[in-house]
Design an enzyme around this catalytic site. Structure first.
Site, PDB file in Angstrom:
ATOM      1  N   ILE A 108       0.841  -1.206   0.000  1.00 14.81           N
ATOM      2  CA  ILE A 108       0.000   0.000   0.000  1.00 14.81           C
ATOM      3  C   ILE A 108       0.872   1.250   0.000  1.00 14.81           C
ATOM      4  CG2 ILE A 108      -1.656   1.326   1.377  1.00 14.81           C
ATOM      5  CD1 ILE A 108      -2.847  -1.375   2.328  1.00 14.81           C
ATOM      6  N   ASN A 155       2.444   4.546   7.132  1.00 17.46           N
ATOM      7  CA  ASN A 155       1.830   3.342   6.554  1.00 17.46           C
ATOM      8  C   ASN A 155       2.460   2.047   7.065  1.00 17.46           C
ATOM      9  OD1 ASN A 155       0.676   1.617   4.134  1.00 17.46           O
ATOM     10  ND2 ASN A 155       2.921   1.433   4.029  1.00 17.46           N
ATOM     11  N   ASP A 187      14.011   2.150  10.474  1.00 15.16           N
ATOM     12  CA  ASP A 187      13.091   1.244  11.159  1.00 15.16           C
ATOM     13  C   ASP A 187      12.222   2.102  12.073  1.00 15.16           C
ATOM     14  OD1 ASP A 187      11.839  -0.465  12.942  1.00 15.16           O
ATOM     15  OD2 ASP A 187      13.529  -1.864  13.023  1.00 15.16           O
ATOM     16  N   LYS A 246      -4.038  -1.618  16.185  1.00 11.15           N
ATOM     17  CA  LYS A 246      -4.654  -0.706  15.211  1.00 11.15           C
ATOM     18  C   LYS A 246      -5.800   0.079  15.840  1.00 11.15           C
ATOM     19  CE  LYS A 246      -2.224  -1.643  11.480  1.00 11.15           C
ATOM     20  NZ  LYS A 246      -1.463  -0.610  10.765  1.00 11.15           N
ATOM     21  N   TYR A 296      -2.961  -7.727  16.809  1.00 12.33           N
ATOM     22  CA  TYR A 296      -2.939  -6.787  15.675  1.00 12.33           C
ATOM     23  C   TYR A 296      -4.112  -5.807  15.782  1.00 12.33           C
ATOM     24  CZ  TYR A 296      -3.207  -5.157  10.796  1.00 12.33           C
ATOM     25  OH  TYR A 296      -3.274  -4.395   9.654  1.00 12.33           O
ATOM     26  N   THR A 355      -1.772  -7.286  -1.256  1.00  9.38           N
ATOM     27  CA  THR A 355      -0.348  -7.006  -1.007  1.00  9.38           C
ATOM     28  C   THR A 355       0.290  -8.291  -0.475  1.00  9.38           C
ATOM     29  OG1 THR A 355      -0.668  -6.438   1.318  1.00  9.38           O
ATOM     30  CG2 THR A 355      -0.897  -4.623  -0.264  1.00  9.38           C
TER      31      THR A 355
HETATM   32  P1  NAP Z   1       3.089  -5.305   3.442  1.00 13.54           P
HETATM   33  O1  NAP Z   1       2.835  -5.642   2.041  1.00 13.54           O
HETATM   34  O2  NAP Z   1       3.423  -6.393   4.408  1.00 13.54           O
HETATM   35  O3  NAP Z   1       4.190  -4.158   3.552  1.00 13.54           O
HETATM   36  C1  NAP Z   1       4.554  -3.684   4.829  1.00 13.54           C
HETATM   37  C2  NAP Z   1       5.356  -2.433   4.665  1.00 13.54           C
HETATM   38  O4  NAP Z   1       5.661  -1.945   5.988  1.00 13.54           O
HETATM   39  C3  NAP Z   1       6.668  -2.685   3.958  1.00 13.54           C
HETATM   40  O5  NAP Z   1       6.932  -1.584   3.117  1.00 13.54           O
HETATM   41  C4  NAP Z   1       7.670  -2.733   5.101  1.00 13.54           C
HETATM   42  O6  NAP Z   1       8.965  -2.269   4.742  1.00 13.54           O
HETATM   43  C5  NAP Z   1       7.062  -1.743   6.067  1.00 13.54           C
HETATM   44  N1  NAP Z   1       7.535  -1.950   7.433  1.00 13.54           N
HETATM   45  C6  NAP Z   1       7.242  -2.960   8.283  1.00 13.54           C
HETATM   46  N2  NAP Z   1       7.902  -2.794   9.440  1.00 13.54           N
HETATM   47  C7  NAP Z   1       8.613  -1.637   9.316  1.00 13.54           C
HETATM   48  C8  NAP Z   1       9.468  -0.925  10.170  1.00 13.54           C
HETATM   49  N3  NAP Z   1       9.748  -1.365  11.404  1.00 13.54           N
HETATM   50  N4  NAP Z   1      10.029   0.227   9.732  1.00 13.54           N
HETATM   51  C9  NAP Z   1       9.751   0.695   8.479  1.00 13.54           C
HETATM   52  N5  NAP Z   1       8.949   0.050   7.629  1.00 13.54           N
HETATM   53  C10 NAP Z   1       8.380  -1.099   8.036  1.00 13.54           C
HETATM   54  O7  NAP Z   1       1.814  -4.573   4.064  1.00 13.54           O
HETATM   55  P2  NAP Z   1       0.635  -3.738   3.364  1.00 13.54           P
HETATM   56  O8  NAP Z   1      -0.470  -4.682   3.114  1.00 13.54           O
HETATM   57  O9  NAP Z   1       1.142  -2.889   2.284  1.00 13.54           O
HETATM   58  O10 NAP Z   1       0.190  -2.864   4.624  1.00 13.54           O
HETATM   59  C11 NAP Z   1       0.483  -1.488   4.744  1.00 13.54           C
HETATM   60  C12 NAP Z   1      -0.278  -0.968   5.948  1.00 13.54           C
HETATM   61  O11 NAP Z   1      -1.680  -1.183   5.774  1.00 13.54           O
HETATM   62  C13 NAP Z   1       0.088  -1.662   7.266  1.00 13.54           C
HETATM   63  O12 NAP Z   1       0.072  -0.727   8.312  1.00 13.54           O
HETATM   64  C14 NAP Z   1      -1.024  -2.663   7.442  1.00 13.54           C
HETATM   65  O13 NAP Z   1      -1.212  -3.023   8.790  1.00 13.54           O
HETATM   66  C15 NAP Z   1      -2.201  -1.900   6.878  1.00 13.54           C
HETATM   67  N6  NAP Z   1      -3.319  -2.727   6.414  1.00 13.54           N
HETATM   68  C16 NAP Z   1      -3.147  -3.626   5.413  1.00 13.54           C
HETATM   69  C17 NAP Z   1      -4.236  -4.383   5.000  1.00 13.54           C
HETATM   70  C18 NAP Z   1      -4.127  -5.416   3.890  1.00 13.54           C
HETATM   71  O14 NAP Z   1      -5.070  -6.198   3.694  1.00 13.54           O
HETATM   72  N7  NAP Z   1      -3.050  -5.460   3.118  1.00 13.54           N
HETATM   73  C19 NAP Z   1      -5.491  -4.207   5.614  1.00 13.54           C
HETATM   74  C20 NAP Z   1      -5.608  -3.274   6.620  1.00 13.54           C
HETATM   75  C21 NAP Z   1      -4.519  -2.526   7.024  1.00 13.54           C
HETATM   76  P3  NAP Z   1      10.162  -3.245   4.245  1.00 13.54           P
HETATM   77  O15 NAP Z   1       9.615  -4.108   3.169  1.00 13.54           O
HETATM   78  O16 NAP Z   1      11.196  -2.275   3.777  1.00 13.54           O
HETATM   79  O17 NAP Z   1      10.614  -4.027   5.461  1.00 13.54           O
END
Ligand code: NAP
Length: 254
Positions: A18, A91, A64, A158, A154, A189
């Site tokens: 995202i 994010n 981080d 949130k 989780y 994702t």
């Molecule tokens: P994702 O594909 O797992 O990507 C996670 C991202 O967060 C990656 O860019 C990762 O960076 C970064 N990250 C994790 N830990 C970090 C840290 N300690 N410092 C800096 N960066 C960090 O997740 P996503 O689905 O895109 O989710 C993005 C956000 O939306 C999250 O907050 C998630 O909880 C929320 N969300 C997602 C969904 C869904 O269905 N996908 C639904 C609701 C909410 P690196 O790769 O560089 O480690």
């Protein structure tokens, strides 16, 4: 001239998922973007190259966000690169599923240090630089307000974000800054690829795609670009009278 021309945006966790879609959309809308990554250096640099090729100003910074000192450095790097900061999109996040008896204090600290503590200190660090018209968008989840089996840790990490934006809005509002959260539903994702199946109750005998049809008005997951579009609205002038709110973009999840 895009809606965000002249604005500087920092997006955490923007190398993939995202966050990548948000950084791309904000750049398309004219913002200069700082792309934070933790471990996905190659993805972040590739995104920077793609955006620059399309005429945008973009840069990638490693940090981080579970470490407030690194977040402070990230904000400072963004300001020294682009001269100011107008928009923070927090994010970065990590998932967790597990029954009560399996949750350890280390799990709690790991999840909350990114999803909750990391977001609070990102706001604190960004707020040092934001002026009137500044915009902050945090990332909650539809999980904050829905019951999902084995998802307590989780969801709680949130849920705190919904409370955080509600309370910080008053402080930041005095300076003309808005703060909101976006609560995505299931979005295509890596996170959804890895953990999506866990949203389905273990006793429910249905495939994941059948479950998605049963539990969402639109019957499908979001594309990251659909979440990015809502974020782009929240950081634009069009959202100048929205603050303290958590906006659900969940395809009618129930
Ligand atoms: P994702 O594909 O797992 O990507 C996670 C991202 O967060 C990656 O860019 C990762 O960076 C970064 N990250 C994790 N830990 C970090 C840290 N300690 N410092 C800096 N960066 C960090 O997740 P996503 O689905 O895109 O989710 C993005 C956000 O939306 C999250 O907050 C998630 O909880 C929320 N969300 C997602 C969904 C869904 O269905 N996908 C639904 C609701 C909410 P690196 O790769 O560089 O480690």
């Amino acid at each position: 001239m895009g809606k965000l021309s002249g604005k500087v945006a920092l997006v955490t966790g923007a190398g993939r998922g995202i966050g990548k879609a948000v950084a791309t959309r904000l750049a398309e809308d004219g913002a200069k973007v700082a792309i934070n990554y933790r471990s996905s250096a190659a993805d972040a640099e590739k995104l920077v190259a793609e955006l620059r090729e399309r005429g945008a100003e973009a840069v990638a910074f490693q940090a981080d966000v579970s470490d407030p000192a690194q977040t402070g450095r990230l904000v400072d790097q963004t300001v020294s690169e682009f001269g100011t900061l107008d928009i923070l999109v927090s994010n970065a996040g990590i998932e967790h599923f597990g029954p009560l008896e399996s949750i350890t204090p280390e799990d709690f600290d790991r999840v909350f240090s990114v999803n909750t503590r990391g977001q609070l200190f990102a706001v604190q660090q960004a707020a040092r630089h934001l002026g009137a018209g500044g915009r902050i968008v945090l990332t909650s989840s539809v999980s904050a307000t829905r019951s999902v089996f084995h998802h307590t840790l989780y969801a709680a990490s949130k849920g705190a974000i919904n409370s955080m934006v509600l309370n910080l809005a008053a402080e930041l509002g005095q300076r003309g800054i808005t703060i909101n959260a976006i609560a995505p539903g299931g979005t295509v994702t890596d996170m959804a690829d890895t953990h999506g199946i866990s949203y389905k109750h273990p006793l429910l005998n249905a495939s994941l795609s059948e479950w998605e049809k049963m539990h969402g008005a639109l019957g499908r997951l979001a594309r990251p670009e659909e979440i990015a579009a809502v974020t782009a609205f929240l950081v634009s002038d069009d959202a100048s009278y929205i603050t303290g709110r958590t906006i659900e973009a969940d395809g009618g999840f129930f």
